[in-house]
Motif scaffolding. Structure first.
Motif, mmCIF file in Angstrom:
data_model
loop_
_atom_site.group_PDB
_atom_site.id
_atom_site.type_symbol
_atom_site.label_atom_id
_atom_site.label_comp_id
_atom_site.label_asym_id
_atom_site.label_seq_id
_atom_site.Cartn_x
_atom_site.Cartn_y
_atom_site.Cartn_z
ATOM 1 N N ASP A 292 2.854 -1.620 4.337
ATOM 2 C CA ASP A 292 2.115 -0.414 4.308
ATOM 3 C C ASP A 292 3.061 0.612 4.530
ATOM 4 O O ASP A 292 4.178 0.818 5.500
ATOM 5 C CB ASP A 292 1.316 -0.248 5.705
ATOM 6 C CG ASP A 292 0.722 0.928 5.493
ATOM 7 O OD1 ASP A 292 0.696 1.603 4.701
ATOM 8 O OD2 ASP A 292 0.253 1.288 6.919
ATOM 9 N N ARG A 293 3.321 1.495 3.334
ATOM 10 C CA ARG A 293 4.283 2.640 3.448
ATOM 11 C C ARG A 293 3.383 3.810 3.839
ATOM 12 O O ARG A 293 2.679 4.363 3.117
ATOM 13 C CB ARG A 293 4.682 2.701 1.808
ATOM 14 C CG ARG A 293 5.677 1.873 1.211
ATOM 15 C CD ARG A 293 6.183 1.974 0.090
ATOM 16 N NE ARG A 293 7.007 3.236 -0.071
ATOM 17 C CZ ARG A 293 7.661 3.747 -1.104
ATOM 18 N NH1 ARG A 293 7.731 2.916 -2.318
ATOM 19 N NH2 ARG A 293 8.488 4.869 -0.941
ATOM 20 N N ARG A 294 3.488 3.916 5.204
ATOM 21 C CA ARG A 294 2.571 4.884 5.752
ATOM 22 C C ARG A 294 2.455 6.196 5.321
ATOM 23 O O ARG A 294 1.408 6.889 5.335
ATOM 24 C CB ARG A 294 3.003 4.756 7.296
ATOM 25 C CG ARG A 294 2.479 3.360 7.862
ATOM 26 C CD ARG A 294 2.849 3.311 9.392
ATOM 27 N NE ARG A 294 4.185 3.816 9.592
ATOM 28 C CZ ARG A 294 4.510 3.975 11.037
ATOM 29 N NH1 ARG A 294 3.790 3.806 11.907
ATOM 30 N NH2 ARG A 294 5.931 4.296 11.156
ATOM 31 N N VAL B 22 -2.767 -5.673 3.522
ATOM 32 C CA VAL B 22 -1.376 -5.504 2.822
ATOM 33 C C VAL B 22 -0.391 -6.135 3.606
ATOM 34 O O VAL B 22 -0.429 -6.112 4.777
ATOM 35 C CB VAL B 22 -1.455 -4.233 2.449
ATOM 36 C CG1 VAL B 22 -2.430 -3.473 1.662
ATOM 37 C CG2 VAL B 22 -1.158 -3.307 3.790
ATOM 38 N N LEU C 23 0.888 -1.268 -0.140
ATOM 39 C CA LEU C 23 -0.113 0.016 0.000
ATOM 40 C C LEU C 23 0.861 1.121 -0.048
ATOM 41 O O LEU C 23 1.701 1.537 0.864
ATOM 42 C CB LEU C 23 -0.910 -0.163 1.264
ATOM 43 C CG LEU C 23 -1.837 1.279 1.592
ATOM 44 C CD1 LEU C 23 -2.639 1.391 0.248
ATOM 45 C CD2 LEU C 23 -2.636 1.041 2.689
ATOM 46 N N TYR C 24 0.756 1.935 -1.146
ATOM 47 C CA TYR C 24 1.695 3.244 -1.387
ATOM 48 C C TYR C 24 0.731 4.391 -1.266
ATOM 49 O O TYR C 24 0.493 5.113 -0.232
ATOM 50 C CB TYR C 24 2.646 3.036 -2.496
ATOM 51 C CG TYR C 24 3.619 4.171 -2.990
ATOM 52 C CD1 TYR C 24 4.072 4.757 -1.766
ATOM 53 C CD2 TYR C 24 3.858 4.231 -4.330
ATOM 54 C CE1 TYR C 24 5.009 5.731 -2.224
ATOM 55 C CE2 TYR C 24 4.554 5.359 -4.580
ATOM 56 C CZ TYR C 24 5.272 6.121 -3.403
ATOM 57 O OH TYR C 24 6.232 7.107 -3.683
ATOM 58 N N SER D 218 4.779 -2.473 8.566
ATOM 59 C CA SER D 218 4.627 -0.926 8.146
ATOM 60 C C SER D 218 6.094 -0.741 7.814
ATOM 61 O O SER D 218 7.195 -0.801 8.513
ATOM 62 C CB SER D 218 4.155 -0.088 9.194
ATOM 63 O OG SER D 218 2.734 -0.439 9.412
ATOM 64 N N GLY E 201 -2.511 4.736 -2.522
ATOM 65 C CA GLY E 201 -3.782 4.443 -2.268
ATOM 66 C C GLY E 201 -4.361 4.434 -3.545
ATOM 67 O O GLY E 201 -5.699 3.885 -3.553
ATOM 68 N N GLN F 112 -6.508 3.388 4.577
ATOM 69 C CA GLN F 112 -5.728 2.945 5.476
ATOM 70 C C GLN F 112 -6.249 1.309 5.640
ATOM 71 O O GLN F 112 -7.112 0.891 5.496
ATOM 72 C CB GLN F 112 -5.931 3.535 6.944
ATOM 73 C CG GLN F 112 -5.591 4.847 7.006
ATOM 74 C CD GLN F 112 -4.252 5.259 6.875
ATOM 75 O OE1 GLN F 112 -3.319 4.326 7.266
ATOM 76 N NE2 GLN F 112 -4.009 6.343 6.118
ATOM 77 N N PRO F 113 -5.119 0.407 5.897
ATOM 78 C CA PRO F 113 -5.328 -0.980 5.713
ATOM 79 C C PRO F 113 -5.782 -1.481 7.138
ATOM 80 O O PRO F 113 -5.615 -0.836 8.376
ATOM 81 C CB PRO F 113 -3.828 -1.479 5.608
ATOM 82 C CG PRO F 113 -2.822 -0.797 6.267
ATOM 83 C CD PRO F 113 -3.630 0.708 5.721
ATOM 84 N N VAL G 70 -1.978 -5.483 8.531
ATOM 85 C CA VAL G 70 -0.864 -5.186 8.040
ATOM 86 C C VAL G 70 0.076 -6.097 8.420
ATOM 87 O O VAL G 70 0.395 -6.545 9.605
ATOM 88 C CB VAL G 70 -0.322 -3.528 8.629
ATOM 89 C CG1 VAL G 70 1.066 -3.196 8.011
ATOM 90 C CG2 VAL G 70 -1.552 -2.602 8.251
ATOM 91 N N ARG H 200 0.600 8.473 1.251
ATOM 92 C CA ARG H 200 -0.848 8.226 0.857
ATOM 93 C C ARG H 200 -1.162 9.772 -0.016
ATOM 94 O O ARG H 200 -0.888 10.631 0.532
ATOM 95 C CB ARG H 200 -1.903 8.293 1.997
ATOM 96 C CG ARG H 200 -1.966 7.058 2.685
ATOM 97 C CD ARG H 200 -2.316 5.597 1.860
ATOM 98 N NE ARG H 200 -2.228 4.738 2.696
ATOM 99 C CZ ARG H 200 -0.913 4.182 3.187
ATOM 100 N NH1 ARG H 200 -0.032 4.324 2.779
ATOM 101 N NH2 ARG H 200 -1.189 3.086 4.158
#
Length: 165
Positions: free
Chosen positions: A122-124, A119, A93-94, A139, A96, A132-133, A136, A127
């Motif tokens: 998660d590349r927090r 995911v 998840l980058y 992260s 979104g 948001q997942p 996870v 976005r």
């Protein structure tokens, strides 16, 4: 990665004890590798229950394909998602944008009761959409100039996650 996938499977089962109203959908192309392993792990944990599992291609739902030709992957959803709990599965998840496109594509198959996101990575802090997942694996805080790549045994011959500068 096997331990992380096992943990994700346990988390899904904790929140969805009865899988009759839950479907799992892997996002093509690379989310399917995680989804395949997640479904296999859930099948190990519970026996006698048929998991509804599909694969979703989002190629023509993306908002960033306008300038180049893309080859579509296959969508394989042979069940209705109407009123079901849907768990979308992707590897990273980058921004979104992939998930936003997946939500648009998903509506062509019915109106789910609820959609959750699972995911591996998660590349927090990157976005572009407020997505948001729910589940996870790990992260990772990375710079925008870096790329996070997940290698899958079925496709790449090895399983690992790397950050490429």
């Amino acid at each position: 990665m096997a331990i992380t996938i096992k943990r994700l499977a346990h988390q899904v089962l904790e929140n969805h004890v009865n899988l009759d109203d839950t479907v799992l959908i892997g996002i093509q192309p690379r989310g399917v590798y995680l989804a395949d392993q997640l479904v296999a792990e859930i099948n190990k944990q519970i026996t006698g229950t048929q998991i509804q599992y599909g694969k979703l291609d989002i190629t023509f739902y993306r908002d960033d394909i306008r300038n180049e030709l893309h080859v579509a992957n296959q969508t394989d959803i042979i069940f209705s998602i109407e009123g079901k709990n849907v768990i979308l599965i992707d590897d990273v998840l980058y921004t979104g944008r992939t998930i936003r496109a997946a939500l648009d594509a998903l509506l062509d198959f019915g109106r789910p009761a609820k959609v959750e996101l699972c995911v591996l990575i998660d590349r927090r802090f990157s976005r572009q959409f407020p997505i948001q997942p729910d589940y996870v694996g790990k992260s990772i805080d990375s710079m925008i100039s870096q790329k996070v790549k997940v290698y899958w045994k079925e496709k790449d011959g090895k399983e690992e996650v790397v950050i490429i500068a």
